[in-house]
Scaffold this motif. Sequence first.
Motif, PDB file in Angstrom:
ATOM      1  N   UNK A   1      -6.421  -0.830  -4.525  1.00 39.95           N
ATOM      2  CA  UNK A   1      -5.355  -1.065  -3.545  1.00 39.95           C
ATOM      3  C   UNK A   1      -5.830  -0.778  -2.133  1.00 39.95           C
ATOM      4  N   UNK A   2      -6.357   0.418  -1.903  1.00 36.42           N
ATOM      5  CA  UNK A   2      -6.777   0.774  -0.552  1.00 36.42           C
ATOM      6  C   UNK A   2      -7.891  -0.096  -0.001  1.00 36.42           C
ATOM      7  N   UNK A   3      -9.023  -0.227  -0.701  1.00 40.53           N
ATOM      8  CA  UNK A   3     -10.110  -1.059  -0.173  1.00 40.53           C
ATOM      9  C   UNK A   3      -9.717  -2.515   0.065  1.00 40.53           C
ATOM     10  N   UNK A   4      -8.900  -3.084  -0.823  1.00 37.65           N
ATOM     11  CA  UNK A   4      -8.514  -4.482  -0.632  1.00 37.65           C
ATOM     12  C   UNK A   4      -7.628  -4.642   0.593  1.00 37.65           C
ATOM     13  N   UNK A   5      -6.768  -3.655   0.857  1.00 37.64           N
ATOM     14  CA  UNK A   5      -5.923  -3.717   2.058  1.00 37.64           C
ATOM     15  C   UNK A   5      -6.773  -3.602   3.321  1.00 37.64           C
TER      16      UNK A   5
ATOM     17  N   UNK B   1     -15.360  -8.171  -2.014  1.00 39.50           N
ATOM     18  CA  UNK B   1     -15.944  -9.032  -0.987  1.00 39.50           C
ATOM     19  C   UNK B   1     -15.399 -10.453  -1.052  1.00 39.50           C
ATOM     20  N   UNK B   2     -14.835 -10.834  -2.185  1.00 37.14           N
ATOM     21  CA  UNK B   2     -14.283 -12.177  -2.312  1.00 37.14           C
ATOM     22  C   UNK B   2     -12.918 -12.317  -1.648  1.00 37.14           C
ATOM     23  N   UNK B   3     -12.311 -11.192  -1.281  1.00 40.76           N
ATOM     24  CA  UNK B   3     -11.094 -11.245  -0.488  1.00 40.76           C
ATOM     25  C   UNK B   3      -9.819 -11.578  -1.228  1.00 40.76           C
ATOM     26  N   UNK B   4      -9.743 -11.326  -2.529  1.00 36.72           N
ATOM     27  CA  UNK B   4      -8.515 -11.612  -3.292  1.00 36.72           C
ATOM     28  C   UNK B   4      -7.527 -10.464  -3.121  1.00 36.72           C
ATOM     29  N   UNK B   5      -7.050 -10.273  -1.895  1.00 38.50           N
ATOM     30  CA  UNK B   5      -6.200  -9.126  -1.577  1.00 38.50           C
ATOM     31  C   UNK B   5      -4.943  -9.107  -2.415  1.00 38.50           C
ATOM     32  N   UNK B   6      -4.276 -10.242  -2.539  1.00 36.73           N
ATOM     33  CA  UNK B   6      -3.004 -10.296  -3.265  1.00 36.73           C
ATOM     34  C   UNK B   6      -3.174  -9.865  -4.710  1.00 36.73           C
ATOM     35  N   UNK B   7      -4.210 -10.361  -5.372  1.00 35.11           N
ATOM     36  CA  UNK B   7      -4.412 -10.045  -6.777  1.00 35.11           C
ATOM     37  C   UNK B   7      -4.779  -8.585  -6.970  1.00 35.11           C
ATOM     38  N   UNK B   8      -5.556  -8.027  -6.082  1.00 34.44           N
ATOM     39  CA  UNK B   8      -5.921  -6.622  -6.202  1.00 34.44           C
ATOM     40  C   UNK B   8      -4.715  -5.714  -5.974  1.00 34.44           C
ATOM     41  N   UNK B   9      -3.877  -6.050  -5.009  1.00 35.58           N
ATOM     42  CA  UNK B   9      -2.667  -5.252  -4.782  1.00 35.58           C
ATOM     43  C   UNK B   9      -1.730  -5.325  -5.985  1.00 35.58           C
ATOM     44  N   UNK B  10      -1.595  -6.512  -6.558  1.00 38.97           N
ATOM     45  CA  UNK B  10      -0.770  -6.655  -7.752  1.00 38.97           C
ATOM     46  C   UNK B  10      -1.342  -5.851  -8.921  1.00 38.97           C
ATOM     47  N   UNK B  11      -2.655  -5.943  -9.110  1.00 39.88           N
ATOM     48  CA  UNK B  11      -3.291  -5.230 -10.222  1.00 39.88           C
ATOM     49  C   UNK B  11      -3.165  -3.719 -10.049  1.00 39.88           C
ATOM     50  N   UNK B  12      -3.373  -3.233  -8.816  1.00 37.42           N
ATOM     51  CA  UNK B  12      -3.253  -1.801  -8.577  1.00 37.42           C
ATOM     52  C   UNK B  12      -1.846  -1.292  -8.808  1.00 37.42           C
ATOM     53  N   UNK B  13      -0.849  -2.022  -8.317  1.00 34.33           N
ATOM     54  CA  UNK B  13       0.542  -1.615  -8.516  1.00 34.33           C
ATOM     55  C   UNK B  13       0.920  -1.666  -9.996  1.00 34.33           C
ATOM     56  N   UNK B  14       0.405  -2.663 -10.707  1.00 34.07           N
ATOM     57  CA  UNK B  14       0.669  -2.746 -12.147  1.00 34.07           C
ATOM     58  C   UNK B  14       0.057  -1.552 -12.874  1.00 34.07           C
TER      59      UNK B  14
ATOM     60  N   UNK C   1       0.837  -1.203   0.000  1.00 41.71           N
ATOM     61  CA  UNK C   1       0.000   0.000   0.000  1.00 41.71           C
ATOM     62  C   UNK C   1       0.871   1.252   0.000  1.00 41.71           C
ATOM     63  N   UNK C   2       1.923   1.256   0.819  1.00 42.11           N
ATOM     64  CA  UNK C   2       2.806   2.419   0.899  1.00 42.11           C
ATOM     65  C   UNK C   2       3.446   2.731  -0.448  1.00 42.11           C
ATOM     66  N   UNK C   3       4.025   1.715  -1.092  1.00 50.02           N
ATOM     67  CA  UNK C   3       4.702   1.941  -2.368  1.00 50.02           C
ATOM     68  C   UNK C   3       3.709   2.304  -3.472  1.00 50.02           C
ATOM     69  N   UNK C   4       2.560   1.642  -3.477  1.00 47.46           N
ATOM     70  CA  UNK C   4       1.577   1.908  -4.523  1.00 47.46           C
ATOM     71  C   UNK C   4       1.019   3.325  -4.410  1.00 47.46           C
TER      72      UNK C   4
ATOM     73  N   UNK D   1       6.165   1.781  -8.233  1.00 42.90           N
ATOM     74  CA  UNK D   1       5.019   0.931  -8.536  1.00 42.90           C
ATOM     75  C   UNK D   1       5.421  -0.517  -8.739  1.00 42.90           C
ATOM     76  N   UNK D   2       6.588  -0.735  -9.381  1.00 44.03           N
ATOM     77  CA  UNK D   2       7.070  -2.100  -9.593  1.00 44.03           C
ATOM     78  C   UNK D   2       7.433  -2.761  -8.267  1.00 44.03           C
ATOM     79  N   UNK D   3       8.014  -1.988  -7.350  1.00 43.81           N
ATOM     80  CA  UNK D   3       8.336  -2.543  -6.024  1.00 43.81           C
ATOM     81  C   UNK D   3       7.056  -2.986  -5.318  1.00 43.81           C
ATOM     82  N   UNK D   4       6.020  -2.141  -5.375  1.00 48.68           N
ATOM     83  CA  UNK D   4       4.733  -2.522  -4.783  1.00 48.68           C
ATOM     84  C   UNK D   4       4.170  -3.784  -5.398  1.00 48.68           C
ATOM     85  N   UNK D   5       4.366  -3.942  -6.711  1.00 45.63           N
ATOM     86  CA  UNK D   5       3.871  -5.142  -7.399  1.00 45.63           C
ATOM     87  C   UNK D   5       4.585  -6.391  -6.887  1.00 45.63           C
ATOM     88  N   UNK D   6       5.907  -6.345  -6.783  1.00 48.39           N
ATOM     89  CA  UNK D   6       6.653  -7.534  -6.368  1.00 48.39           C
ATOM     90  C   UNK D   6       6.451  -7.849  -4.887  1.00 48.39           C
ATOM     91  N   UNK D   7       6.222  -6.818  -4.072  1.00 48.40           N
ATOM     92  CA  UNK D   7       5.875  -7.083  -2.671  1.00 48.40           C
ATOM     93  C   UNK D   7       4.547  -7.818  -2.600  1.00 48.40           C
TER      94      UNK D   7
END
Length: 264
Positions: free
Chosen positions: A130-134, A85-98, A34-37, A188-194
Amino acid sequence: MPQTNPRTANSEQQTPKGKHRIATAAFAAVGASVLFAQLSFYLTTSALPLYLRHVGAPAGRIGLDVGAGSIATVVLTLAAMPLLNRGATRWFLMAGSACYTLAALVMLLLPCEPAIAAGRILQGLGIAVVGPSAYAAVPLLAPARSGSAMGVMSTLGSLPLAIGPAIGLLLYSHGGPGWLLLPTMGIGAIGFFVALRLRMPERSPGQAFNVQRSTLEEQGLESDGGGAEIANREERGANDEQRIANSEQRTASSDHRTPNTQHP
């Protein structure tokens, strides 16, 4: 050389200490992502009007071009809520950073108003997920201290807003678009890999965040027999009310049979 049994390793991860370790690492990864994104988004906030003016955008449209990201955030957050609501936090963070990384790349390679506005909309898409999923992941990662954890997550999301615009303006004034957008892409790339390395704790089948199951367990109700136990408690409560009513009726009858005492 002795080999680790996968079942043993999995059982160790299911211990309270193992679960706490996994949840702590996941919370740190979500916070860092979240911080990097968010920093990748807010780096361009102050410098983007100067960049738009540099590429020849009319002064009257610069506000709209910059605000396109916030407008997109509002619309896309509402559209993404059912998926969150489905809780796919990892995928949403990756998509947002991308989205943040791609937006900076588009702005750098295509220095024109339509491309910069499109990049800003991509940034709005990123911030919408990014924010809502976190925040949605906090009850799973820190169920006992969700208030404190929510405060930490909010701080990590707000810190880029405090420092990002000033840093971005400083970079742009010293080196132009390249100095601004290359670090934006890198962050943004750092946020994606995290987010890519994120491993969320396992959830119980059929439960969103184990809240319902935890409540039932605290009350002594298991998921397979909870309905029967509730029915038994209701039946016992009805029997208690009937006994109280019978006792009050017997007391009233006894008072009615007692003769009145006459005083001379």
